[in-house]
Motif scaffolding. Sequence first.
Motif, PDB file in Angstrom:
ATOM      1  N   VAL A   1      -9.001   5.023  -1.274  1.00 44.31           N
ATOM      2  CA  VAL A   1     -10.070   5.397  -2.204  1.00 44.31           C
ATOM      3  C   VAL A   1      -9.786   4.693  -3.522  1.00 44.31           C
ATOM      4  O   VAL A   1      -8.622   4.423  -3.862  1.00 44.31           O
ATOM      5  N   ALA A   2     -10.824   4.387  -4.273  1.00 46.56           N
ATOM      6  CA  ALA A   2     -10.624   3.562  -5.462  1.00 46.56           C
ATOM      7  C   ALA A   2     -11.550   3.970  -6.591  1.00 46.56           C
ATOM      8  O   ALA A   2     -12.633   4.519  -6.380  1.00 46.56           O
TER       9      ALA A   2
ATOM     10  N   ALA B   1       1.291   9.613   1.445  1.00 44.97           N
ATOM     11  CA  ALA B   1       2.344  10.612   1.224  1.00 44.97           C
ATOM     12  C   ALA B   1       1.995  11.932   1.903  1.00 44.97           C
ATOM     13  O   ALA B   1       2.871  12.798   2.075  1.00 44.97           O
ATOM     14  N   GLY B   2       0.728  12.095   2.272  1.00 40.79           N
ATOM     15  CA  GLY B   2       0.305  13.295   2.979  1.00 40.79           C
ATOM     16  C   GLY B   2       0.126  14.516   2.106  1.00 40.79           C
ATOM     17  O   GLY B   2      -0.060  15.627   2.623  1.00 40.79           O
ATOM     18  N   LYS B   3       0.182  14.354   0.794  1.00 41.84           N
ATOM     19  CA  LYS B   3       0.013  15.483  -0.120  1.00 41.84           C
ATOM     20  C   LYS B   3      -0.326  14.974  -1.503  1.00 41.84           C
ATOM     21  O   LYS B   3      -0.365  13.763  -1.738  1.00 41.84           O
ATOM     22  N   SER B   4      -0.593  15.888  -2.417  1.00 43.84           N
ATOM     23  CA  SER B   4      -0.848  15.506  -3.800  1.00 43.84           C
ATOM     24  C   SER B   4      -0.002  16.366  -4.727  1.00 43.84           C
ATOM     25  O   SER B   4       0.567  17.384  -4.307  1.00 43.84           O
TER      26      SER B   4
ATOM     27  N   GLN C   1      -2.816  12.153  -1.914  1.00 45.18           N
ATOM     28  CA  GLN C   1      -4.169  12.383  -1.421  1.00 45.18           C
ATOM     29  C   GLN C   1      -5.070  12.694  -2.605  1.00 45.18           C
ATOM     30  O   GLN C   1      -4.876  13.696  -3.293  1.00 45.18           O
ATOM     31  N   ILE C   2      -6.039  11.828  -2.864  1.00 42.10           N
ATOM     32  CA  ILE C   2      -6.984  12.034  -3.966  1.00 42.10           C
ATOM     33  C   ILE C   2      -8.390  11.686  -3.503  1.00 42.10           C
ATOM     34  O   ILE C   2      -8.575  10.948  -2.535  1.00 42.10           O
ATOM     35  N   THR C   3      -9.375  12.213  -4.200  1.00 42.07           N
ATOM     36  CA  THR C   3     -10.768  11.890  -3.914  1.00 42.07           C
ATOM     37  C   THR C   3     -11.188  10.665  -4.724  1.00 42.07           C
ATOM     38  O   THR C   3     -10.460  10.208  -5.615  1.00 42.07           O
TER      39      THR C   3
ATOM     40  N   LEU D   1      -8.913  -1.482 -15.656  1.00 42.40           N
ATOM     41  CA  LEU D   1      -7.881  -0.943 -14.769  1.00 42.40           C
ATOM     42  C   LEU D   1      -8.529  -0.324 -13.537  1.00 42.40           C
ATOM     43  O   LEU D   1      -9.485   0.451 -13.641  1.00 42.40           O
ATOM     44  N   PHE D   2      -7.994  -0.661 -12.368  1.00 47.38           N
ATOM     45  CA  PHE D   2      -8.408  -0.067 -11.105  1.00 47.38           C
ATOM     46  C   PHE D   2      -7.400   1.013 -10.714  1.00 47.38           C
ATOM     47  O   PHE D   2      -6.230   0.963 -11.109  1.00 47.38           O
ATOM     48  N   ALA D   3      -7.848   1.957  -9.900  1.00 48.17           N
ATOM     49  CA  ALA D   3      -6.948   2.965  -9.333  1.00 48.17           C
ATOM     50  C   ALA D   3      -7.159   3.020  -7.834  1.00 48.17           C
ATOM     51  O   ALA D   3      -8.294   2.949  -7.349  1.00 48.17           O
ATOM     52  N   LEU D   4      -6.064   3.153  -7.094  1.00 52.37           N
ATOM     53  CA  LEU D   4      -6.099   3.235  -5.641  1.00 52.37           C
ATOM     54  C   LEU D   4      -5.345   4.475  -5.177  1.00 52.37           C
ATOM     55  O   LEU D   4      -4.289   4.798  -5.727  1.00 52.37           O
ATOM     56  N   GLY D   5      -5.854   5.136  -4.159  1.00 58.65           N
ATOM     57  CA  GLY D   5      -5.163   6.267  -3.540  1.00 58.65           C
ATOM     58  C   GLY D   5      -5.085   6.069  -2.045  1.00 58.65           C
ATOM     59  O   GLY D   5      -6.112   6.092  -1.356  1.00 58.65           O
TER      60      GLY D   5
END
Length: 337
Positions: A45-46, A290-293, A249-251, A282-286
Amino acid sequence: MIDSAPDLLAHTGHIAQVQGISIGHFTDSRRPTGCTAVLCPEGAVAGVDVRGAAPGTRETDLLHPSNLVQQVHGIMLAGGSAWGLDSATGAVRWLEEQGAGLDIGVGRIPLVPAAVLFDVMMGDMRIRPDAAAGYAACQTAGMQRPAEGSVGAGRGAVIGKVFGHDRAMKGGIGTASFTVDGVTVGAIVACNALGDVYHPYTGQLLAGARTEDGAALLNTRDAVLAGAEPRPVLAGSNTTIGVVATDAQITKAQAHRLAVVAHDGLARAINPVHTMSDGDSLFALGTAQAGKSLGMMTLCTLAAEAVAVATARAILLACAVEIADQPTLPAARDLHS
């Protein structure tokens, strides 16, 4: 206390420690320019946040939280100004060959947003990153610590141009990461800022505009506050671009917020920042691997921290550049040695 401040050069974290992320550079040997591929072939997700007033970007609209596409497969950072956006096409081709991309039934379409910085004053501007350069950057991608300093998208970066290019210094690209409870947030930043760069913990001026004799740092902020008049600056001739990535894990909406807050790291390391002549993006990627947040408060804190450290490392690890018929631009290591 300054004595207890972290040694930025001893920092061991890097963005490729984020699960699902690999990094590759292409550095052109013909003139100072290049590109850097941040790859997530399994999808991430970005989000993106553009703060500078003169950006050069590709496919940023699809990253808005309300739009359909949920994942991308890479981000391209490049020199070459508007021409450098073509390097993302090479990444798309490479990713397609690996079987990565959005499944459309008849094939896959890799999605690779991009941002560029202005380095075309450094030598022959007809030499710039193209699709072949982007493809080559992907071919070198790996999960080891990426090279930093005057490489990839940071090869032709220059900082501290408020009082003219001839009094500026060499910029570069840097990376950093932090891990908490098994979740990593990392950043990679190509710093080509109009402003000066500071140590994010001590406030020490690291590099930027120099005095008229070129022998010492001027301190742009203090000079402007004292009434010094900046030289006219070509719009878009600066820009700090980068990627923040996490394996939490992020939306998609949270990815956007992560990109927004990551700019706080730029503000801690660069002054002035987000100017009318910068295209700071700046871009963000998720990747969710890691299977958690950890929750957005912690993730945002780590993101800003990683960006600040990566920006400073980009400058501390840069090397001076000499180009025929142009003034030599020293690096931070030259003035602090």
